[in-house]
Design an enzyme around this catalytic site. Structure first.
Site, PDB file in Angstrom:
ATOM      1  N   SER A 174       8.349  -4.929   6.187  1.00 28.03           N
ATOM      2  CA  SER A 174       8.086  -6.002   7.149  1.00 28.03           C
ATOM      3  C   SER A 174       9.006  -7.199   6.983  1.00 28.03           C
ATOM      4  CB  SER A 174       6.631  -6.424   7.050  1.00 28.03           C
ATOM      5  OG  SER A 174       5.823  -5.279   7.090  1.00 28.03           O
ATOM      6  N   ARG A 195       0.815  -1.203   0.000  1.00 23.74           N
ATOM      7  CA  ARG A 195       0.000   0.000   0.000  1.00 23.74           C
ATOM      8  C   ARG A 195       0.848   1.253   0.000  1.00 23.74           C
ATOM      9  NH1 ARG A 195      -4.921  -0.871   4.109  1.00 23.74           N
ATOM     10  NH2 ARG A 195      -3.535  -2.425   5.021  1.00 23.74           N
ATOM     11  N   ASP A 197       6.513  -3.866  10.458  1.00 24.74           N
ATOM     12  CA  ASP A 197       5.050  -3.764  10.616  1.00 24.74           C
ATOM     13  C   ASP A 197       4.584  -3.947  12.065  1.00 24.74           C
ATOM     14  OD1 ASP A 197       5.747  -6.443  10.511  1.00 24.74           O
ATOM     15  OD2 ASP A 197       4.154  -7.032   9.108  1.00 24.74           O
TER      16      ASP A 197
HETATM   17  C1  BG6 Z   1      -1.567  -4.793   7.702  1.00 26.37           C
HETATM   18  C2  BG6 Z   1      -0.452  -3.846   8.029  1.00 26.37           C
HETATM   19  O1  BG6 Z   1      -2.753  -4.325   8.238  1.00 26.37           O
HETATM   20  O2  BG6 Z   1      -1.260  -6.060   8.243  1.00 26.37           O
HETATM   21  C3  BG6 Z   1       0.823  -4.392   7.426  1.00 26.37           C
HETATM   22  O3  BG6 Z   1      -0.723  -2.561   7.543  1.00 26.37           O
HETATM   23  C4  BG6 Z   1       1.083  -5.765   7.927  1.00 26.37           C
HETATM   24  O4  BG6 Z   1       1.888  -3.550   7.737  1.00 26.37           O
HETATM   25  C5  BG6 Z   1      -0.095  -6.612   7.680  1.00 26.37           C
HETATM   26  O5  BG6 Z   1       2.223  -6.298   7.332  1.00 26.37           O
HETATM   27  C6  BG6 Z   1       0.093  -7.985   8.255  1.00 26.37           C
HETATM   28  O6  BG6 Z   1      -0.952  -8.855   7.897  1.00 26.37           O
HETATM   29  P1  BG6 Z   1      -0.989  -9.653   6.556  1.00 26.37           P
HETATM   30  O7  BG6 Z   1      -1.991 -10.686   6.819  1.00 26.37           O
HETATM   31  O8  BG6 Z   1      -1.411  -8.708   5.490  1.00 26.37           O
HETATM   32  O9  BG6 Z   1       0.362 -10.217   6.332  1.00 26.37           O
HETATM   33  C1  GLC Z   2       8.028 -11.908   8.845  1.00 25.52           C
HETATM   34  C2  GLC Z   2       9.046 -10.808   8.843  1.00 25.52           C
HETATM   35  C3  GLC Z   2       8.786  -9.842   9.955  1.00 25.52           C
HETATM   36  C4  GLC Z   2       7.379  -9.379   9.895  1.00 25.52           C
HETATM   37  C5  GLC Z   2       6.423 -10.541   9.903  1.00 25.52           C
HETATM   38  C6  GLC Z   2       4.992 -10.115   9.811  1.00 25.52           C
HETATM   39  O1  GLC Z   2       8.233 -12.642   9.982  1.00 25.52           O
HETATM   40  O2  GLC Z   2      10.328 -11.354   8.953  1.00 25.52           O
HETATM   41  O3  GLC Z   2       9.662  -8.765   9.868  1.00 25.52           O
HETATM   42  O4  GLC Z   2       7.115  -8.552  10.968  1.00 25.52           O
HETATM   43  O5  GLC Z   2       6.731 -11.379   8.848  1.00 25.52           O
HETATM   44  O6  GLC Z   2       4.702  -9.471   8.642  1.00 25.52           O
END
Ligand code: BG6
Ligand code: GLC
Ligand code: BG6
Ligand code: GLC
Length: 917
Positions: free
Chosen positions: A602, A539, A656
Site C-alpha cells: 500500500s 497480514r 490496497d
Molecule cells: C485493510 C486492508 O482492511 O485496510 C489493507 O486489508 C488496507 O490492505 C487497510 O491497507 C487500510 O486501513 P488501515 O486503517 O489498516 O490503514
Molecule cells: C498511502 C499510500 C497509498 C495507500 C494509502 C492507504 O496514501 O501512499 O498507496 O493506498 O496510504 O493505505
C-alpha cells in the site's frame, strides 16, 4: 414596699397566665427537639429524592442544579450589570469587581417599584417593565454606550441546563405573571431588552438569590458553602458533590444546588405539624397547596399567621374581650415588620399596644402580653423549622466530606432574618443544638446577593471569552460549500494532470496505471497466498477461491512490524516479511508448498506490468532505506532467496485501494472505485484506456491508483491548511508530502487534534494550562480513540475516562472541548474525502456522457470502519457536490487480501494462456 411586691407579683402572674393561655392555644406550634430531629431526617430523605434522576420528577424539594461550580477565588474582575428581582425589593445595579487580586467591589444601585399590576399581570409586560428599568438605569448612569454583561438574580425556582438559562417552574411568593411558567426567563428578558435599540446587554448568568448570597459571602469567607434566604420567601443552596447530582453529567468537583426547600411538605410530608392556621393561610394565598414549608417560615406569611391566630383567639373570647375589628378581619393587615416590632426586647410591649390600636382594637395589658407571646411562638417556630432543614444540609455536607467535624460558613440574607430582633440568635442556637458536630459561622450578606451574582457573571464572562477563542480555532476547520466545491474542482484538475503525458511526471496526484484491467468475473479459482502490507496490520493470508459460487475462504495471521524494521534497512524489512511468511506456512502446515502469491503493497509504485512495482516513495509510517526506486517484487524475491527455504511465485502486486475495489467487485460488479480511509488516504478507479496517455492502448479500461494523498503538495490547498496541519506535516516522516492525506487520514487526524490541544492548553483554555508529557507524545490519539471519543453513545464521563487512560488528566469541561476538537477535525476530513470522491464520480459521469451515473465504491480502512460519523458526512458531501451521481458505498469486509488473490487468479490464468500460446 409591700405594694411594689404585690404589683410585681401581679404582673408576673398576669404574664404567666397569658403565656400559659397562649401556649395552650398554640400547643401544636411548639415543636420539641425530638420533632425537629424527625423533620431534619425527613428533609434529608427529601434532598436525596430531589437529587435522584428517577425520583426527581415526583420530588417536592426540587434540588435544582445551578451550574455554579465554584465559589469565587478572587481572580474575578470586570464591570457588570446586575438585576435583583424576586425579593421584597427590585434593584438594578452596576458592579465593578476589582482588578488583580485586590478583592474590592464597588456597586451603584437603584431601586424600582414592583406594582402588583405588573407582577401579577401579563408576562411580556413584566419583562418589558424590567427591561425599561434597566434601560432607565443605564441612561441615568451614562452606561448606554457600553456593552456590559449582565447577571440576573431571579429568586424563583428555575430549572437550568446551563448558567444562562432558567425555565421557571412556578411563581412563588406574591408573583404570578401570566404566560411565564415553563418558559426560559433569560430569553424572555433578552427579547424585551432587544426592544431597546440603544442598549447592548448580554445576560450571561441567572442565579437564585440564595446562590447570590452564598457567593457574596464566599467572596469574603472561602469557607462559605451554604446560602440561606429568610426573607419574603425562604430557600437555601449549598455546594453538592457532582457525583451525587444525577441530573447533570460529570462527576468532578461540586455544583451549587438550590434546594427550593420552601416546597418541602407539598407532598403531604409535613401534615402532622401543620396547624389549622397554616391551612387557612394557605387557602387564602396565591398558590394554595404550594410552598407549604415556606408558608410556615417566611416573611410574606408570618404576619398573616399571627393575624389568623389573633382573630381565632378573639373569636374564642381569649383576646380583646372577644371583640374584633374590621382590620383584624382583613388579610395582610399584620405584616412581618409588625411581628418584629412587637417582639422587640424593650419597646416590644409598647409597640404591640400601638400596632393593635392601629388595627382598631382596644387591647388590655394582658392582651398585649398574650399577642406578644403569639408572635414569639410563630416566629420561634419559623426559626426552628429553618434550623431543621439547615441542619440537614450541614449534615449532608459533613458526610459528603467524610468528616467527623465540619467547619463551615453559612451566608444569610432576607428581611425577616435582618429585622427580627431575636431571629438570628434563635436560629443559630437551634442549629448548633441539632448538629453539635458542625462549627458553623453565620455570615450576614451585607450587600445583598448581587455582589455574588456579579462573581458568577465574571466567571461566566471569562468562560464566554474562552469559548470565543475555542470557536475561533474550530472555525478554521469548518469548510463552506464553496470551499468544498473548490477542492473538488482542484482535485479534478490534478486527475487530468496525472493522466496527461506532458504533466504526468510532475503531477502531485500521480494517477498510476495498475495493469489491472477488469473486474473479477466469477470464474476465478484456486489457492493463493496473499500479503497485505502498509495498513495498520501486516497480514499473511491463504485464500481459497472456488469458482461459480463466488465463495472465498480465507485464513490469515497478523504479524507486527516493529518500528525499527519499518524505519530500518530495506533488507531487514523484506527479511522480516519473509520470516512472517515462513511462520505462516509453518502454522498452516504448508511448508514447501509452491503457491502463487498476490502482494498488497500500500504505497505508491510505478508499475510496468502486474508483477513489477517500483516504489516511488514511502508514505505513512514507513521509511526503510534502499527501497525507493527499487522494484518491490525483486526485493521480495531476493529475500526469499536469501532465506532459501521455500519458493513462491509472485504473480501480482496491488495497491490496497485496488485490492479493496476487487474484493468488493467480486460481490458487486458495479464497483469501479476503491477507497481507503485508514492509516493513509487513497482512491483507485477504472479509467478508459484512451484517457491514459502514458499507455499506448486505447481499448478497454484499466484501474488507476490515483495516490490522491499527494494532492495539495503543490500548494493548491494552502488556503484551507491550518497552522496545525503545517505542524503535523513538519513533524512527519515526509515533510511537504502527502498534504491531503495528512488532512484526512487516521494516522494524522489524531496528530492534528493533539496539535490543537497543545495550542489551546498554551492559551490556558484546557488542562488548566499545563502541557503534560503525554500531550507532548506523538501518536497518542490513534484512530480508535478518536472514534471512541466521538461516539454519541458515550456519556461525558466515559469520554473523560478515555482521556484519562491516554494519560490526559482532563476535567469534564476539558472533555467537552476535546470532543469538539475531534469532531471538527474528523468532520473536515470526511468532507474533504467527499470532495475528492465527488471529483472522480463526476469525471466518470462526464467521460461516459451520462446524465446520471450509478456507481459503487468499495471502502476499507479503520477510520471509515470505526468512526461513528465519518461515513455519513462523506456520503452527505458527495451527494451535495455530485448531485447527478448515485454513489453507493460498500464496506470491504474481507480486507484487500481477497482482492489481491482474485487479481492473482486472473493474472495466473493470463500467464498460463500466454505460456500455452
Ligand atoms: C485493510 C486492508 O482492511 O485496510 C489493507 O486489508 C488496507 O490492505 C487497510 O491497507 C487500510 O486501513 P488501515 O486503517 O489498516 O490503514
Ligand atoms: C498511502 C499510500 C497509498 C495507500 C494509502 C492507504 O496514501 O501512499 O498507496 O493506498 O496510504 O493505505
Ligand atoms: C436581598 C437580596 O438582600 O435579599 C435579594 O439582594 C434577596 O436577592 C432578598 O431576594 C431576600 O430578602 P427579601 O426579604 O427581600 O425577600
Ligand atoms: C422562594 C423562591 C426561591 C427563593 C426564595 C427566597 O422560595 O421560590 O427561589 O430563593 O423564595 O427569595
Amino acid at each position: 414596699m409591700f405594694a411594689v411586691h404585690l404589683m410585681a407579683f401581679y404582673c408576673s402572674k398576669l404574664k404567666e397566665d397569658q403565656i400559659k393561655k397562649v401556649d395552650r392555644f398554640l400547643y401544636h406550634m411548639r415543636l420539641s427537639d425530638e420533632t425537629l430531629l424527625d423533620i431534619m431526617a425527613r428533609f434529608q430523605a427529601e434532598m436525596q429524592k430531589g437529587l435522584g434522576k428517577d425520583t426527581n420528577p415526583t420530588a417536592s424539594v426540587k434540588m435544582l442544579p445551578t451550574f455554579v461550580r465554584a465559589i469565587p477565588d478572587g481572580s474575578e474582575n470586570g464591570e457588570f450589570l446586575s438585576l435583583d428581582f424576586g425579593g421584597s425589593k427590585f434593584r438594578v445595579l452596576k458592579v465593578q469587581v476589582s482588578e488583580a487580586g485586590k478583592r474590592k467591589v464597588q456597586m451603584e444601585s437603584q431601586f424600582y417599584p414592583t406594582p402588583n399590576e405588573i407582577i401579577r399581570g401579563n408576562g411580556s409586560e413584566l419583562f418589558d417593565y424590567i427591561a425599561d428599568c434597566l434601560a432607565d438605569f443605564m441612561k441615568t448612569r451614562g452606561l448606554k454606550h457600553k456593552k456590559l454583561p449582565l447577571g440576573l438574580t431571579f429568586s424563583f425556582p428555575c430549572r437550568q441546563t446551563k448558567l444562562e438559562e432558567g425555565i421557571l417552574l412556578s411563581w412563588t411568593k406574591k408573583f404570578k405573571a401570566r404566560g411565564v411558567q415553563d418558559t426560559d426567563v433569560v430569553s424572555c428578558l433578552t427579547k424585551a431588552i432587544r426592544k431597546h435599540k440603544d442598549i447592548d446587554v448580554d445576560i450571561l448568568a441567572l442565579v437564585n438569590d440564595t446562590v447570590g448570597t452564598m457567593m457574596t459571602c464566599a467572596y469574603d469567607d472561602p469557607y462559605c458553602e451554604v446560602g440561606v434566604i429568610i426573607g419574603t420567601g425562604t430557600n437555601a443552596c449549598y455546594m453538592e458533590d457532582m457525583n451525587n447530582i444525577d441530573l447533570v453529567e460529570g462527576d468532578e468537583g461540586r455544583m451549587c444546588i438550590s434546594t427550593e426547600w420552601g416546597a418541602f411538605g407539598d407532598d403531604g410530608a409535613l401534615e402532622d405539624i401543620r396547624t389549622e392556621f397554616d391551612r387557612e393561610l394557605d387557602l387564602g394565598s396565591l398558590n394554595p397547596g404550594k410552598q407549604l414549608f415556606e408558608k410556615m417560615i417566611s416573611g410574606l406569611y408570618l404576619g398573616e399567621l399571627v393575624r389568623i391566630i389573633l382573630l381565632k383567639m378573639a373569636k374564642a373570647g381569649l383576646l380583646f374581650g372577644g371583640k374584633k375589628s374590621s382590620a383584624l378581619h382583613t388579610k395582610g393587615k399584620i405584616e412581618t415588620r409588625h411581628v418584629a416590632a412587637m417582639e422587640k426586647y424593650k419597646e416590644g410591649l409598647a409597640n404591640t399596644r400601638e400596632i393593635l390600636t392601629d388595627l382598631g382594637l382596644e387591647p388590655s395589658e394582658a392582651d398585649c402580653i398574650a399577642v406578644q407571646h403569639v408572635c414569639t411562638i410563630v416566629s420561634f417556630r419559623s426559626a426552628n423549622l429553618c434550623a431543621t432543614t439547615l441542619a440537614a444540609i450541614l449534615t449532608r455536607l459533613r458526610e459528603n466530606k467524610k468528616l467527623v467535624r465540619l467547619r463551615t460558613t453559612v451566608g444569610v440574607d432576607g428581611t425577616l432574618y435582618k429585622i427580627h430582633p431575636q431571629y438570628p440568635k434563635r436560629l443559630h442556637k437551634v442549629v448548633r443544638r441539632l448538629v453539635p458536630n458542625c462549627d458553623v459561622r453565620f455570615l450576614l450578606s451585607e450587600s445583598g446577593s448581587t455582589k455574588g451574582a456579579a462573581m458568577v457573571t465574571a466567571v461566566a464572562s471569562r468562560v464566554q471569552a474562552q469559548r470565543k477563542q475555542i470557536d475561533h480555532v474550530l472555525a478554521l476547520f469548518r469548510l463552506t460549500p464553496e470551499q468544498l466545491k473548490d477542492v473538488q474542482g482542484k482535485m479534478r484538475t490534478e486527475f487530468e494532470n496525472g493522466l496527461r503525458k506532458d504533466t504526468h511526471l510532475t503531477a502531485t496526484v500521480k494517477m498510476l496505471p495498475t495493469y489491472v484491467c477488469g473486474m473479477p468475473d466469477g470464474t476465478e479459482k484456486g489457492k493463493f497466498l496473499a500479503l497485505d502490507l502498509g495498513g495498520t496490520n501486516f497480514r499473511v493470508l491463504l485464500v481459497k477461491i472456488r469458482s461459480g459460487r463466488r465463495s472465498v475462504r480465507m485464513y490469515n495471521k497478523i504479524f507486527a512490524i516493529p518500528l525499527e524494521i519499518m524505519q530500518g534497512t530495506g533488507e531487514e524489512l523484506f527479511d522480516h516479511i519473509v520470516q512472517c511468511i515462513a511462520d505462516f506456512l509453518d502454522y498452516m502446515g504448508l511448508k514447501g508448498a509452491q503457491l502463487p502469491l498476490g502482494f498488497t503493497f500500500s504505497f505508491p509504485c510505478r508499475q510496468t506490468s502486474i508483477d513489477k512495482a517500483t516504489l516511488i516513495e514511502w508514505t505513512k509510517g514507513f521509511k526503510a532505506t534502499d527501497c525507493e526506486g527499487e522494484d518491490m517484487v525483486d526485493m521480495l524475491r531476493e529475500a526469499i532467496k536469501r532465506r532459501n527455504e521455500f519458493d513462491l511465485d509472485i504473480v501480482a502486486v496491488v495497491n490496497d485501494t485496488v485490492g479493496t475495489m476487487m474484493t468488493c467487485g467480486h460481490e458487486d460488479p458495479n464497483c469501479e472505485i476503491g477507497l481507503i480511509a485508514g492509516t493513509g488516504s487513497n482512491m483507485c478507479y477504472m479509467e478508459e484506456m484512451r484517457n491514459i496517455e502514458l499507455l499506448e492502448e486505447d481499448e478497454g479500461k484499466m484501474c488507476i491508483n490515483t495516490e490522491w494523498g499527494g494532492f495539495g503538495d503543490n500548494g493548491c490547498l494552502d488556503d484551507i491548511r491550518t497552522q496545525y496541519d503545517k505542524e503535523v506535516d513538519e513533524g512527519s516522516l515526509n515533510p511537504g508530502k502527502q498534504r491531503y492525506e495528512k488532512m484526512t487520514s487516521g494516522m494524522y487526524l489524531g496528530e492534528i487534534v493533539r496539535q490543537i490541544l497543545i495550542d489551546l492548553t498554551k492559551q490556558g483554555l484546557l488542562f488548566r494550562g499545563q502541557i503534560s508529557e503525554r500531550l507532548r507524545t506523538r501518536g497518542i490519539f490513534e484512530t480508535k480513540f478518536l472514534s471512541q471519543i466521538e461516539s454519541d453513545r458515550l456519556a461525558l464521563l466515559q469520554v473523560r475516562r478515555i482521556l484519562q487512560q491516554l494519560g490526559l488528566d482532563s476535567t469534564c469541561e476539558d472533555s467537552i472541548v476535546v470532543k469538539e476538537v475531534c469532531g471538527a477535525v474528523s468532520r473536515r476530513a470526511a468532507q474533504l474525502y467527499g470532495a475528492g470522491l465527488a471529483a472522480i464520480v463526476e469525471k466518470r459521469r462526464e467521460d461516459q456522457g451520462l446524465e446520471y451515473l450509478n456507481i459503487t465504491v468499495g471502502v476499507d480502512g479503520t477510520l471509515y470502519k470505526l468512526h461513528p460519523h465519518f461515513s455519513r458526512i462523506l456520503q452527505e458531501t458527495v451527494k451535495e457536490l455530485a448531485p447527478r451521481c448515485d454513489v453507493t458505498l460498500i464496506l470491504s469486509e474481507d480486507g484487500s487480501g481477497k482482492g489481491a488473490a482474485l487479481i492473482t487468479a486472473v493474472a495466473k490464468r493470463l500467464q498460463q494462456a500466454q505460456k500455452e500460446k
